[in-house]
Design a protein around this motif. Structure first.
Motif, PDB file in Angstrom:
ATOM      1  N   ASP A 132      50.350  34.654 -64.137  1.00 44.18           N
ATOM      2  CA  ASP A 132      48.987  35.477 -64.051  1.00 44.18           C
ATOM      3  C   ASP A 132      49.326  36.369 -62.921  1.00 44.18           C
ATOM      4  O   ASP A 132      49.515  35.767 -61.604  1.00 44.18           O
ATOM      5  N   PHE A 133      49.513  37.687 -63.325  1.00 42.69           N
ATOM      6  CA  PHE A 133      49.710  38.680 -62.339  1.00 42.69           C
ATOM      7  C   PHE A 133      48.267  39.490 -62.062  1.00 42.69           C
ATOM      8  O   PHE A 133      48.433  40.596 -61.473  1.00 42.69           O
ATOM      9  N   ARG A 134      47.319  39.036 -62.729  1.00 38.62           N
ATOM     10  CA  ARG A 134      46.108  39.900 -62.521  1.00 38.62           C
ATOM     11  C   ARG A 134      45.819  40.154 -61.123  1.00 38.62           C
ATOM     12  O   ARG A 134      45.178  41.025 -60.568  1.00 38.62           O
ATOM     13  N   PRO A 135      45.598  39.291 -60.128  1.00 39.02           N
ATOM     14  CA  PRO A 135      45.191  39.674 -58.668  1.00 39.02           C
ATOM     15  C   PRO A 135      46.239  40.800 -57.910  1.00 39.02           C
ATOM     16  O   PRO A 135      45.518  41.596 -57.549  1.00 39.02           O
ATOM     17  N   ALA A 136      47.445  40.516 -58.227  1.00 36.06           N
ATOM     18  CA  ALA A 136      48.237  41.727 -57.678  1.00 36.06           C
ATOM     19  C   ALA A 136      48.191  42.992 -58.304  1.00 36.06           C
ATOM     20  O   ALA A 136      47.944  44.328 -57.924  1.00 36.06           O
ATOM     21  N   ALA A 144      46.591  46.925 -57.252  1.00 32.59           N
ATOM     22  CA  ALA A 144      47.321  48.021 -57.579  1.00 32.59           C
ATOM     23  C   ALA A 144      46.597  49.027 -58.297  1.00 32.59           C
ATOM     24  O   ALA A 144      47.066  50.061 -58.693  1.00 32.59           O
ATOM     25  N   GLY A 145      45.295  48.639 -58.979  1.00 31.99           N
ATOM     26  CA  GLY A 145      44.557  49.488 -59.583  1.00 31.99           C
ATOM     27  C   GLY A 145      44.618  49.435 -61.083  1.00 31.99           C
ATOM     28  O   GLY A 145      44.249  50.395 -61.870  1.00 31.99           O
ATOM     29  N   PHE A 146      45.478  48.542 -61.666  1.00 33.39           N
ATOM     30  CA  PHE A 146      45.468  48.330 -63.162  1.00 33.39           C
ATOM     31  C   PHE A 146      45.261  46.837 -63.457  1.00 33.39           C
ATOM     32  O   PHE A 146      45.295  45.891 -62.722  1.00 33.39           O
ATOM     33  N   GLU A 147      45.107  46.719 -64.821  1.00 30.97           N
ATOM     34  CA  GLU A 147      45.107  45.452 -65.211  1.00 30.97           C
ATOM     35  C   GLU A 147      46.210  44.739 -65.879  1.00 30.97           C
ATOM     36  O   GLU A 147      46.897  45.635 -66.728  1.00 30.97           O
ATOM     37  N   TYR A 148      46.631  43.617 -65.870  1.00 32.70           N
ATOM     38  CA  TYR A 148      47.787  43.125 -66.526  1.00 32.70           C
ATOM     39  C   TYR A 148      47.341  41.686 -67.018  1.00 32.70           C
ATOM     40  O   TYR A 148      46.582  40.755 -66.312  1.00 32.70           O
ATOM     41  N   LEU A 206      52.775  54.903 -56.934  1.00 35.62           N
ATOM     42  CA  LEU A 206      52.183  53.848 -57.771  1.00 35.62           C
ATOM     43  C   LEU A 206      52.362  54.382 -59.372  1.00 35.62           C
ATOM     44  O   LEU A 206      52.324  53.484 -60.152  1.00 35.62           O
ATOM     45  N   THR A 207      52.697  55.560 -59.430  1.00 32.68           N
ATOM     46  CA  THR A 207      52.941  55.965 -61.025  1.00 32.68           C
ATOM     47  C   THR A 207      54.188  55.414 -61.308  1.00 32.68           C
ATOM     48  O   THR A 207      54.139  55.211 -62.684  1.00 32.68           O
ATOM     49  N   VAL A 208      54.886  54.880 -60.706  1.00 36.27           N
ATOM     50  CA  VAL A 208      56.047  54.051 -60.983  1.00 36.27           C
ATOM     51  C   VAL A 208      55.790  52.964 -61.734  1.00 36.27           C
ATOM     52  O   VAL A 208      56.393  52.721 -62.910  1.00 36.27           O
ATOM     53  N   LEU A 209      54.869  52.330 -61.487  1.00 35.02           N
ATOM     54  CA  LEU A 209      54.170  51.170 -62.508  1.00 35.02           C
ATOM     55  C   LEU A 209      53.355  51.693 -63.750  1.00 35.02           C
ATOM     56  O   LEU A 209      53.185  50.761 -64.636  1.00 35.02           O
ATOM     57  N   SER A 210      53.199  52.770 -63.892  1.00 32.57           N
ATOM     58  CA  SER A 210      52.363  53.235 -65.072  1.00 32.57           C
ATOM     59  C   SER A 210      53.061  53.040 -66.299  1.00 32.57           C
ATOM     60  O   SER A 210      52.678  53.105 -67.536  1.00 32.57           O
ATOM     61  N   GLU A 211      54.554  53.143 -66.008  1.00 32.68           N
ATOM     62  CA  GLU A 211      55.602  52.615 -67.020  1.00 32.68           C
ATOM     63  C   GLU A 211      55.404  51.137 -67.532  1.00 32.68           C
ATOM     64  O   GLU A 211      56.205  50.774 -68.636  1.00 32.68           O
ATOM     65  N   ILE A 212      54.659  50.528 -66.913  1.00 31.14           N
ATOM     66  CA  ILE A 212      54.674  48.845 -67.201  1.00 31.14           C
ATOM     67  C   ILE A 212      53.841  48.623 -68.343  1.00 31.14           C
ATOM     68  O   ILE A 212      52.798  49.315 -68.430  1.00 31.14           O
TER      69      ILE A 212
END
Length: 158
Positions: A49-53, A57-61, A152-158
């Motif tokens: 569960d990565f939802r809290p982190a 960071a401004g996105f849903e996982y 933060l855009t680095v994580l946009s590739e996730i």
């Protein structure tokens, strides 16, 4: 003068080290892109569960359930990134064949094609584990974020 260490204290220390070792396998499996190593850290019915982190960071996982699904999801979502995970300050509580660990994990994310960019997160992991023969495996891992810095855009590739 010799100090005698009780067998129960020795077993408790060995178990605590083995609990932390499960998270080392998890982190190294991600960083080395070693699906077998990552898989060895997880129970078959594990929940990640990565939802809290992610929310901070401004996105849903989504919550990911099942060892094979977790391994596939992390391997796919991080395939374009080089990562390093540093584990520190583990606090382990053991109750029979179950354990709980509160631990800090610093996670660096760098795009494989552009090492000038990065996103660094200091996360708190709340890890639940169970004994599986001679090793411990993660049954549930909830990741919350303490702080973050970088692009933060680095994580946009996730």
């Amino acid at each position: 003068m010799f100090m005698t260490i009780s067998p129960s204290l020795t077993q408790e220390a060995a178990d605590k080290l083995a609990v932390v070792e499960a998270l080392y396998r998890f982190a190294a499996g991600i960083d080395l892109r070693d699906k077998e190593l990552l898989s060895s850290s997880l129970a078959e019915n594990a929940v990640s569960d990565f939802r809290p982190a992610a929310a901070k960071a401004g996105f849903e996982y989504p919550v990911i359930e099942g060892r094979d699904v977790i391994v596939a999801a992390l391997s796919t979502s991080l395939s374009m990134l080089d990562t390093t995970h540093s584990v520190s300050n583990p606090r382990v509580t053991i109750d029979g064949d179950t354990a709980r660990m509160d631990v800090l994990v610093e996670a660096q994310h760098v795009p494989r094609g552009d090492p000038s960019r990065h996103y660094l997160m200091k996360n708190r992991y709340d890890v639940e584990l169970s004994r599986a023969g001679d090793v411990w495996v993660i049954t549930r891992n909830t990741v919350d974020n303490v702080w973050r810095t970088g692009d933060l855009t680095v994580l946009s590739e996730i």
